[in-house]
Write an enzyme that holds these catalytic residues in place. Structure first.
Site, PDB file in Angstrom:
ATOM      1  CE1 TYR A 170      -3.131   2.628   0.762  1.00 52.67           C
ATOM      2  CE2 TYR A 170      -2.274   2.935   2.737  1.00 52.67           C
ATOM      3  CZ  TYR A 170      -3.662   3.413   2.101  1.00 52.67           C
ATOM      4  OH  TYR A 170      -3.809   4.682   2.141  1.00 52.67           O
ATOM      5  CG  ASP A 264       6.109   3.519   1.151  1.00 50.63           C
ATOM      6  OD1 ASP A 264       6.393   3.818   1.596  1.00 50.63           O
ATOM      7  OD2 ASP A 264       4.766   3.674   0.817  1.00 50.63           O
ATOM      8  CE  LYS A 292       2.002   4.329   8.838  1.00 48.80           C
ATOM      9  NZ  LYS A 292       0.581   3.612   8.995  1.00 48.80           N
TER      10      LYS A 292
END
Ligand code: PLP
Length: 455
Positions: A170, A264, A292
């Site tokens: 994702y 990613d 994050k």
């Protein structure tokens, strides 16, 4: 938790009284919490991000008032051991004192100047030092923005259009990256309504870790592929660890065909070591996406790489990308304070040990209850798959989801807050200790037995 942590004022609490029937099929359920009923009337599904709705596990979401250390506090004041940890962003736990102090100090000065600050430069310098191959970085506001912008940059740098991504990964919700495998060849179809086929026409979606199809897609389209984007360790279909040869194969193919490799690392960056996970796995990408942890639990994202690529980003180059909130003092301060603690304390061996203890205990607890499970773990990130002998008509995924749903609610009853979906990873933080893991395992032992009983 002390008074400062009480995030809802009396006036706001008053405001949650229900004033009308909620939409979305929850009107009839008299047992629903007032806050959630009102939330459903005002926000789609009652939430601001779909997985929080508990649709994957059934039931209604937990209204949260605050958190401290490894614990989440609901709006009745009940506490839960938290394994969601701000979806992996809170590696130091909730309301870490160093992060809170840094925020309190910094925010006296204001928080969004829309102008260069010293803190941004310190964070950029730290990221360039700690993340391999990053010479220049651009801060953005989310992982979605980081991945979307890195793809745009790779397209500009190579002068090509196609992008390879993997189905289990994702990368946020940019149109071109919301894809599922198409019917033929390496094509993709949109995985969301509202994404026109044209937006995914240049996205090639492959099974994660499949070296043969990666070689195949380069044979078929090599000269058109701008980038391969991949999570070096997957965290969005549970934890998915690639076979040893997969990332080196991707690196080799990208080199051969003049394609950029994008890692990613929105989840994995600073999760397993002080820096990127690519370095641990011995593969260096051309561009890295972060998010994050580098915002210490406040909104952030970043993308970076070699100077010759990053110099294409506006205002130096012609790749447009901008943001009102990019580099705001709150996110940058929380991120810097978090990274400083991580660098000073090097908690990674401890987090790995804690993860190992949890994995072993879950496997033993499930076996004792007569259940077969697989724990997928990389350091302090893990997930659990149920492998029941009899897989009904719904197939493995559906059976796993139903077992997980039961397990989730049994754990919640016992004060453990797991991700409300079997596809999401569990995260440990430095605020968790062996005693917390012991508590979790005690609850899991009982929960596994209940799950087994229900079959
Ligand atoms: N990339 C990865 C690997 C992610 O796990 C996520 C979110 O979980 C994103 C990108 C999107 O990040 P954000 O939710 O901050 O937009």
């Amino acid at each position: 938790m002390d008074g400062e942590g009480d995030v809802m004022t009396e006036r706001q609490r008053e405001g949650i009284r229900v004033t009308g029937a909620p939409r979305g099929g929850v009107e009839e359920d008299a047992g629903l919490h007032d806050l959630y009923r009102k939330a459903c009337r005002l926000m789609p599904g009652g939430v601001n991000s779909p997985v929080r709705s508990f649709r994957a596990v059934g039931g209604t979401p937990l209204p949260v008032r605050g958190g401290h250390g490894p614990r989440l506090v609901d709006d009745t004041g009940a506490e839960y051991l938290d394994l969601v940890m701000g979806w992996g962003s809170l590696i130091l736990g909730h309301a870490h004192p160093e992060v809170r102090k840094a925020l309190q100090r910094a925010l006296r000065r204001g928080w969004n100047f829309g102008a260069l600050t010293g803190e941004e430069v310190v964070l950029a310098e730290l990221l360039c030092r700690a993340v391999s191959g990053v010479e220049m970085v651009r801060l953005v506001n989310s992982g979605t923005e980081a991945a979307m912008s890195a793809v745009r940059l790779a397209r500009a740098f190579t002068g090509r259009s196609k992008v390879v991504r993997f189905h289990a990964c994702y990368h946020g919700h940019a149109d071109a990256l919301l894809t599922a495998p198409g019917e033929d060849g390496f094509s993709s179809r949109p995985s969301s309504l509202g994404v026109p086929p044209g937006c995914v026409a240049d996205t090639l979606t492959l099974p994660y870790g499949d070296e043969a199809s990666l070689r195949g897609v380069f044979e078929a389209h090599g000269e058109e592929i701008a980038a391969v984007i991949v999570e070096p360790v997957g965290g969005n279909a549970g934890v998915v660890i690639p076979a040893a040869g997969f990332l080196p194969e991707a690196r080799g193919l990208c080199d051969r065909w003049g394609t950029l490799l994008i890692f990613d690392e929105v989840i994995t960056g600073f999760r397993f070591r002080f820096g990127d996970c690519g370095e641990m796995l011995g593969v260096r990408p051309d561009l890295v996406c972060l998010g994050k942890i580098i915002g210490g639990g406040l909104p952030i994202g970043a993308y970076g790489g070699r100077g010759e690529i990053m110099e294409l980003v506006a205002p130096l180059g012609g790749v447009y990308q901008a943001g009102t909130f990019s580099g705001n003092l709150a996110s940058v301060t929380a991120g810097l304070a978090t990274l400083e603690v991580l660098e000073e304390e090097n908690p990674y061996p401890f987090l790995d040990e804690l993860g190992s203890l949890l994995q072993k205990g879950l496997e033993e607890g499930a076996a004792e209850a007569g259940l077969e499970v697989k724990v997928h773990r990389f350091g302090s990130m893990l997930s659990l798959t149920f492998l029941p002998e009899a897989v009904g008509a719904g197939g493995k995924e559906q059976v796993n989801a139903s077992y997980y749903g039961n397990f989730f609610h049994e754990m919640l009853k016992r004060g453990i807050y797991l991700p409300p979906s079997p596809s999401e990873s569990w995260f440990l933080s430095t605020s968790h200790g062996e005693e917390d893991v012991r508590l979790l395992l005690e609850a899991a032992g009982e929960a596994f037995k209940e799950v087994r009983k229900r079959g």
